[in-house]
Design an enzyme around this catalytic site. Structure first.
Site, PDB file in Angstrom:
ATOM      1  N   ASP A  61      16.122 -20.488  67.428  1.00  0.00           N
ATOM      2  CA  ASP A  61      17.235 -21.403  67.650  1.00  0.00           C
ATOM      3  C   ASP A  61      16.810 -22.746  68.216  1.00  0.00           C
ATOM      4  OD1 ASP A  61      16.561 -20.332  70.097  1.00  0.00           O
ATOM      5  OD2 ASP A  61      18.561 -19.580  70.576  1.00  0.00           O
ATOM      6  N   ASP A 453      15.218 -18.265  81.511  1.00  0.00           N
ATOM      7  CA  ASP A 453      15.688 -16.987  80.957  1.00  0.00           C
ATOM      8  C   ASP A 453      14.816 -15.791  81.306  1.00  0.00           C
ATOM      9  OD1 ASP A 453      17.893 -18.186  79.808  1.00  0.00           O
ATOM     10  OD2 ASP A 453      16.935 -18.449  77.857  1.00  0.00           O
TER      11      ASP A 453
END
Length: 752
Positions: A61, A453
């Site tokens: 992405d 993350d």
């Protein structure tokens, strides 16, 4: 003459000389490798080449695309040549092979569709990604927005490789008849099909697209064409609910009609067309990849128009979820895999051998997952299974994506014998993390990373994944990591705790073990910046937007550092343990502490060319001073030089020697990252590393003579889009670490 005065004069002389950028001689040649983390981001789509065994593509992405040449085998990055100016193309919205030409690859690139983002582009390669041709597109794409796991939006006709179709988020359906060199909108595809409706949900905000109303897949029925004559029958899925969302054309796209009796309660996510004419459709309440309220799987007999609900497990109000994808075995058209999306309590992958009449769960059926290739994923639940594929050359090989890479099995058939399937991490070579800080200690491990993350790692071996995330505490985002110059066994990191606990962790043994302090200065903050005194005894934490606090007892207690405004980033002197430095760049103030961070004195920063311009408030204003997560507009203390500072401002580089005024070092006109490394043999100043523009050239540069001259050390094939941080290794001359936005962490060493 005192040593301090000698250093001051040397700094002034260096500043007055014109730096020489090595343009007359060759740039330094470096060998670049990824610091092995493995995965770390959303692999949003996969493709097998239907005719060449082992050849695969993967898209991410925000971290580019990858090619795999053999199975099992590593993935090779394809878009490392994209520069900072092209960073929006690092997000790949969709991908496609030419089914008849394994050398021909196509990528629809564009990370964001917000008004401030550039338009997308189609990248096309006819040598398997070694070189690319670019087709600018007159619309925006959104590879890192809602619905990014849907697809595939891009498709190549199986009978005529000149014909490509591309579905968009806001601009309908487009076609190329010249292998992607140009595209034209297919006006026959009705605007009512793709123009966003109120029933699709809330309208998209100015920040981009949530995926609703976009064209999410294009399928061609190969039975409707023949070699040299493009397919006549096409299917297009639109992310819509409560209105027709599956459309069909039988005249090559000249006219379209909604497929009759198609389900309307959920939106299409992905679809697969089997060789026997059955079309399978995975549906969900929302585009994803976040939580779902419902979903289903359907089968359409394209010959009769008859639909069947073949949902493996129905969501309930107590356990809502959707379905991310459904895949067909290319060799066995009734053999299917379907994955859940956002399933509370854990995702599931279902296998059917009769076209969906019966399903068996693989994970609940005892599937075994081997995380040795990326040990950190053992602490992360399976999620974002938005693409699943069965290898056309090997029915026992299946692969699926996750938010941290993906998994694959080579014994899918075991499930049909009532035995557990075995899965292993498939992501070796894929590196899609965002580096928020880098720290290379003066002794011990090569590198400690702070990542978005997935926490970060203590890298004992740069070429092998770390055994897991450092904990306790167990972080999601790690916002900063640093250590003590003279006591490198002392390491600190701050971040967002995943499972409770403090927002700060520390190690007293170089990262082998970690513990939490008794207290933290701000229980509401998980980010900001850290500084550790040279001897490791004083810790300063500035929570984002908060007042800096100092602890002298390993976090047993904290005291506000007097004299500093909120949000001030503090740096430790690399030689004198009681000295700390800080600045307010836009407030034109400079601060110093001589009592181990308890209090700071203040004076004018006094840059020779005037105060730095304050950036505009708007997030999308192109004049802002780089990415706020990057290494620009920061103060850096020089290793081995008491009191010496470098100021890596976005607009240029400055140096101050031991309390003297800052002087500007000519050459650098824009800086995005800055760091120090081990001095070159025969030199008494540390090597400098800089990401930015020097003498009109953008790149990654090294200086071994205190910025008197610079050499570029990367090349046009190694640019990685946006670089946020850079750091040399104080133990190995020439070794440098690069922290990117989406292409992981890399390290380079001079080629011999």
């Amino acid at each position: 003459m005192t040593r301090r005065l000698m250093r001051t004069l040397a700094a002034l002389l260096a500043a007055c000389s014109t730096p020489l950028l090595a343009q007359d001689s060759a740039d330094l040649r470096y060998d670049w490798k990824s610091v092995a983390i493995v995965g770390g981001g959303f692999v949003s789509g996969l493709a097998f080449h239907p005719r060449e065994p082992g050849l695969m593509l993967a898209r991410t992405d925000m971290g580019g695309a990858y090619r795999r040449d053999r199975i099992p085998g590593p993935w090779l990055p394809l878009l490392d040549g994209l520069s900072l100016a092209e960073v929006n193309l690092m997000g790949v919205e969709s991908l496609a092979f030419d089914p008849n030409d394994p050398d021909a690859l196509f990528l629809a690139c564009g990370t964001y569709s917000s008004p401030a983002s550039p338009n997308g582009a189609l990248l096309r390669s006819f040598d398997r990604g070694r070189s690319w041709q670019r087709t600018p597109l007159p619309f925006k794409l959104g590879a890192n927005e809602g619905g990014r796991g849907n697809g595939e939006r891009l498709a190549v006709d199986p009978h005529d490789g000149r014909v490509l179709y591309l579905g968009t988020r806001h601009d309908g359906l487009w076609r190329s008849r010249d292998r992607g060199a140009s595209f034209q909108r297919m006006d026959g595809f009705p605007e009512s099909a793709w123009r966003r409706h109120a029933s699709d949900g809330s309208p998209p905000g100015s920040g981009g697209s949530d995926g609703r109303g976009s064209v999410v897949f294009v399928l061609m029925d190969p039975r409707s064409g023949r070699p040299g004559q493009a397919s006549r029958t096409l299917y297009v899925g639109v992310s819509a609910v409560g209105r027709p969302s599956l459309w069909r054309s039988d005249d090559g796209g000249a006219s379209w009609a909604p497929v009759l009796r198609a389900p309307l309660q959920h939106r299409p996510m992905r679809a697969a067309l089997a060789a026997d004419g059955m079309l399978y459709l995975a549906m969900a309440s929302d585009p994803g990849p976040h939580r779902m309220k419902g979903g289903s799987v359907w089968a359409l007999d394209t010959a009769t128009g008859r639909w069947a609900d073949i949902t493996p497990e129905a969501p309930t109000e107590a356990r809502p979820f959707g379905y991310g994808t459904v895949a067909v075995d290319p060799r066995q058209p009734r053999r299917l895999l379907a994955s859940t999306a956002g399933r509370v309590g854990g995702e599931e992958l279902f296998l059917s051998n009769d076209g969906g009449a019966r399903w068996q769960p693989l994970f609940a059926g005892g599937a075994r997952l081997d995380a040795r290739e990326a040990p950190y994923v053992a602490d992360t639940p399976l999620h974002w299974l938005y693409d699943v594929r069965i290898n056309p050359a090997n029915p026992d090989h299946a692969i699926f994506t996750t938010g941290y890479g993906g998994w694959e099995t080579f014994d899918l058939g075991a499930a049909e014998r009532g035995e557990p399937t075995h899965w292993q991490v498939m992501s070796r070579g894929i590196e899609e993390t965002v580096a928020l800080a880098l720290h290379s200690p003066t002794r011990g491990v090569p590198l400690v990373t702070a990542l978005g993350d997935y926490s970060g790692f203590v890298h004992v071996d740069l070429d092998r994944p770390a055994p897991g995330n450092p904990q306790p505490p167990f972080f999601g985002n790690t916002h900063d990591v640093t250590g003590a110059e003279l006591a490198p066994e002392v390491l600190l990191r701050i971040g967002h705790p995943r499972a409770g606990g403090k927002q700060l962790g520390y190690s007293l043994d170089g990262g082998s073990t970690w513990q939490e302090p008794a207290r933290v200065p701000d229980a509401a903050s998980s980010d900001g910046a850290l500084a550790v005194s040279a001897d490791g005894r004083a810790w300063v934490w500035t929570p984002k937007g908060g007042l800096p606090h100092v602890s002298h007892d390993r976090g047993g207690s904290w005291t506000v550092s007097r004299g500093l405004p909120p949000g001030t980033r503090v740096v430790a002197d690399r030689v004198q343990p009681r000295r700390f430095h800080a600045m307010d760049l836009h407030g034109d103030r400079r601060f110093a502490s001589e009592d181990a961070g308890l209090s700071f004195s203040s004076r004018a920063l006094g840059l020779p060319d005037g105060p730095a311009q304050r950036p505009a408030a708007a997030v999308d204003n192109p004049s802002r001073r780089g990415d706020e997560r990057g290494g620009q507009d920061r103060l850096y203390a020089t290793p081995g030089r008491e009191g010496e500072l470098y100021l890596a401002a976005f607009h240029g580089l400055y140096r101050a020697a031991d309390g003297a005024p800052f002087v500007r070092l000519p050459g650098a006109t824009e800086i995005h990252a800055f760091g120090f490394g081990r001095a070159a043999p025969g030199q008494d100043t540390p090597a400098l590393y800089l990401v930015g523009t020097v003498q009109g050239r953008y790149g990654l540069f090294r200086s071994i003579d205190a910025a008197a001259s610079w050499q570029r050390i990367n090349d046009d094939a190694h640019q990685w889009g946006l670089i946020l941080h850079v750091s040399g290794d104080p133990k190995v001359f020439g070794r440098v670490y690069v922290g990117t936005h989406g292409r992981g962490v890399l390290y380079g060493e001079p080629m011999r």
